[in-house]
Design a protein around this motif. Structure first.
Motif, PDB file in Angstrom:
ATOM      1  N   GLY A 108       3.438  -0.634   3.674  1.00 24.33           N
ATOM      2  CA  GLY A 108       2.530  -1.501   4.428  1.00 24.33           C
ATOM      3  C   GLY A 108       3.148  -2.836   4.789  1.00 24.33           C
TER       4      GLY A 108
ATOM      5  N   GLU B 113       0.989   3.142   2.608  1.00 23.26           N
ATOM      6  CA  GLU B 113       1.391   3.344   4.005  1.00 23.26           C
ATOM      7  C   GLU B 113       2.916   3.339   4.094  1.00 23.26           C
TER       8      GLU B 113
ATOM      9  N   GLU C 253       5.544  -1.963  10.375  1.00 23.47           N
ATOM     10  CA  GLU C 253       5.382  -0.712  11.141  1.00 23.47           C
ATOM     11  C   GLU C 253       6.728  -0.225  11.658  1.00 23.47           C
TER      12      GLU C 253
ATOM     13  N   SER D  69       0.844  -1.194   0.000  1.00 22.02           N
ATOM     14  CA  SER D  69       0.000   0.000   0.000  1.00 22.02           C
ATOM     15  C   SER D  69       0.878   1.241   0.000  1.00 22.02           C
TER      16      SER D  69
END
Length: 566
Positions: free
Chosen positions: A406, A402, A409, A400
């Motif tokens: 993605g 992100e 994290e 993604s």
């Protein structure tokens, strides 16, 4: 029988656990993350997942230096996580194949640690030793230009040990019956945990005789039969997919003339000639390669691939052919590796040209065998040439927009995510492509679904149909009273072509296009005339779409001759 030989008409997806999905936020992909992505893979339509090594390892060669064959590397999870993963795959009808790396171990493996301590160690003969430096120590390197020798002196052992690969990967003495018994035990262990087969690494080296006195290694093909027999007894439908980059005349030695050795082999010979065809728009050498690798037992299968986790090896091509491919796809020295190959991913090799990428995948899916897809190629992922050697094409999956695509994290992913340029995750990611009906991802999903609906490719006999233009490749498959035909244009310009399907009577008069509404009827002479766009491809079913009503329950030697309805 058809259902039992599941690998004959499957679609295999290759991935590395460590770069696929990180669930615990430590920057390294893990089985918990992979389990969360199974619905994505199920939606893609693949039938088997091939996992690169995930066992405990110092990780000096992307896990191909294993220090314990009976566990999961803690970075990826636990044996419990692995079983949850295989259970999740079973729920979705996906099989699991794992890498079997038994040509060598890590120098940190307990076997080697014991072997180097004493000549009296029970593991001493599990490796290959010489009291003095062998005369051929500077030959036979797998990684020329990076690797200096195949023999290294070990101070603790007071002897030289053989390593076909890096010096931290001592070769196992696979001629030793105790080592062979241990290999069977390793296979049995993972079969018990839900595995359906193994991709066996470096098979020609595994079965070769080893030692300082061996001027020319001898292949011990019977070893392959013992592996096969063990699997048949332990789990009848488990398979071995062999990595064996060998000449076509030895293929049958690996398959076994009675189909009693390897179930599958990667077709390196066709792979290299396919890339030559993509580079030169000349399919004649590819057609010859298909003919050369045609003989195989009825239960055996080829694994067809475009790019894998290693470099694109061009060693089987002639020097002019190799130079043509280098010039087209890897002209810069930074793109080349080990004096024999190109280390790039498919999309950047083809200049990001969607037409050429589709052509390449269409060809791969319609050549005789089972297609093997590399993770991320369904998105058209790129590479990072700043990373060393093979690492450039082993970057994390791009999920993604992100942070870190993605994948994790963590602010420190195990391998840098591609974050700039046309292949950066802002542009190339699964979430964005899922929303675009014309994306590479959705195209791949459609082509995978259609490939599974043409079992003739996996099961049938094939014939290359003559074409006057070398840029055109036409293949017909016949199986159980059904036929399919595929046409590909490797040229960068449109071409008008004419051909005869080659079936008796009027059986080949109607070609029904499986991908569009562009069907074809033969003229009075029985010839089809097509205008093929640049890098164009056609998937045809011969006759009407009532083919399932005509399919025979048994294999027949003759293709059908009945008139086909439209």
């Amino acid at each position: 029988m058809i259902d039992d030989l599941w690998y004959k008409n499957g679609v295999i997806y290759c991935l590395s656990v460590g770069t696929y999905m990180d669930a615990n936020g430590d920057g390294i992909g893990d089985f918990s993350g992979l389990l969360r992505r199974l619905d994505y893979l199920h939606g893609l339509g693949i039938t088997a997942i091939w996992l690169m090594p995930f066992q405990p390892s110092p990780n000096r060669d992307d896990g191909y230096d294993i220090s314990d064959y009976y566990d999961v590397d803690p970075r990826y999870g636990t044996l419990g996580d692995f079983v949850e993963f295989t259970h999740g795959c079973q729920q979705r009808g996906i099989r699991v194949i794992i890498d079997l790396v038994v040509n060598h171990t890590s120098d940190q493996h307990d076997w080697f640690r014991s072997a180097r301590r004493s000549k009296d160690s029970p593991y001493r003969d599990w490796y290959v030793w010489s009291d003095k430096k062998p005369a051929n120590a500077n030959t036979g390197m797998v990684f020329p230009g990076v690797q200096k020798s195949t023999w290294t002196r070990d101070k603790q052992a007071g002897a030289w040990y053989f390593h076909r690969f890096y010096d931290f990967q001592p070769d196992l003495n696979t001629s030793n019956p105790h080592v062979q018994a241990e290999i069977l035990k390793i296979m049995g262990f993972w079969i018990q945990l839900g595995v359906s087969g193994f991709r066996m690494d470096a098979v020609p080296f595994v079965i070769a005789t080893k030692g300082a006195s061996r001027r020319k290694p001898v292949e011990q093909y019977d070893m392959l039969r013992s592996f096969r027999e063990f699997l048949q007894w332990r789990q009848g439908n488990a398979i071995i997919l062999a990595e064996a980059n060998v000449l076509p005349e030895t293929d049958m030695e690996y398959f076994g003339r009675d189909g009693d050795r390897m179930h599958m082999m990667f077709n390196f010979h066709v792979n290299q000639h396919l890339f030559y065809a993509l580079a030169s728009a000349d399919t004649k050498p590819l057609a010859k390669a298909l003919t050369a690798t045609k003989p195989r037992p009825a239960t055996a299968q080829w694994g067809l691939f475009l790019r894998n986790h290693d470099e694109l090896d061009l060693g089987r091509l002639s020097k002019p052919q190799r130079e043509t491919v280098f010039e087209a796809f890897g002209a810069d020295k930074s793109m080349q590796l080990y004096d024999r190959g190109i280390r790039r991913r498919l999309a950047p090799m083809l200049g990001g040209d969607r037409r050429r990428i589709e052509l390449a995948y269409s060809v791969m899916c319609t050549l005789p065998g089972t297609p093997v897809i590399r993770y991320g190629d369904e998105l058209g992922m790129g590479d990072n040439l700043d990373l060393p050697e093979r690492g450039c094409a082993r970057t994390p999956m791009q999920w993604s927009t992100e942070p870190h695509a993605g994948f994790t994290e963590s602010d420190r992913p195990c391998v840098p995510v591609i974050d700039n340029g046309p292949y950066g995750y802002e542009h190339v990611n699964a979430a964005k492509q899922r929303r675009d009906p014309n994306s590479m991802l959705n195209w791949t999903e459609r082509i995978v679904r259609m490939r599974k609906e043409v079992p003739e490719v996996g099961w049938g006999d094939f014939r290359v149909i003559a074409s006057r233009n070398p840029a055109i490749l036409i293949i017909r498959y016949d199986w159980r009273n059904n036929s399919v035909l595929f046409v590909h244009n490797f040229a960068e310009k449109p071409l008008e072509i004419s051909f005869n399907v080659g079936l008796p009577d009027d059986a080949g008069n109607l070609l029904v296009n499986l991908l569009t509404e562009d069907h074809s009827r033969a003229d009075e002479a029985g010839r089809h005339k097509l205008l093929m766009e640049a890098y164009g491809y056609r998937w045809y079913r011969v006759g009407g779409l009532d083919y399932l009503l005509k399919r025979s329950d048994i294999d027949t030697m003759e293709p059908r001759t009945r008139r086909q309805s439209s």
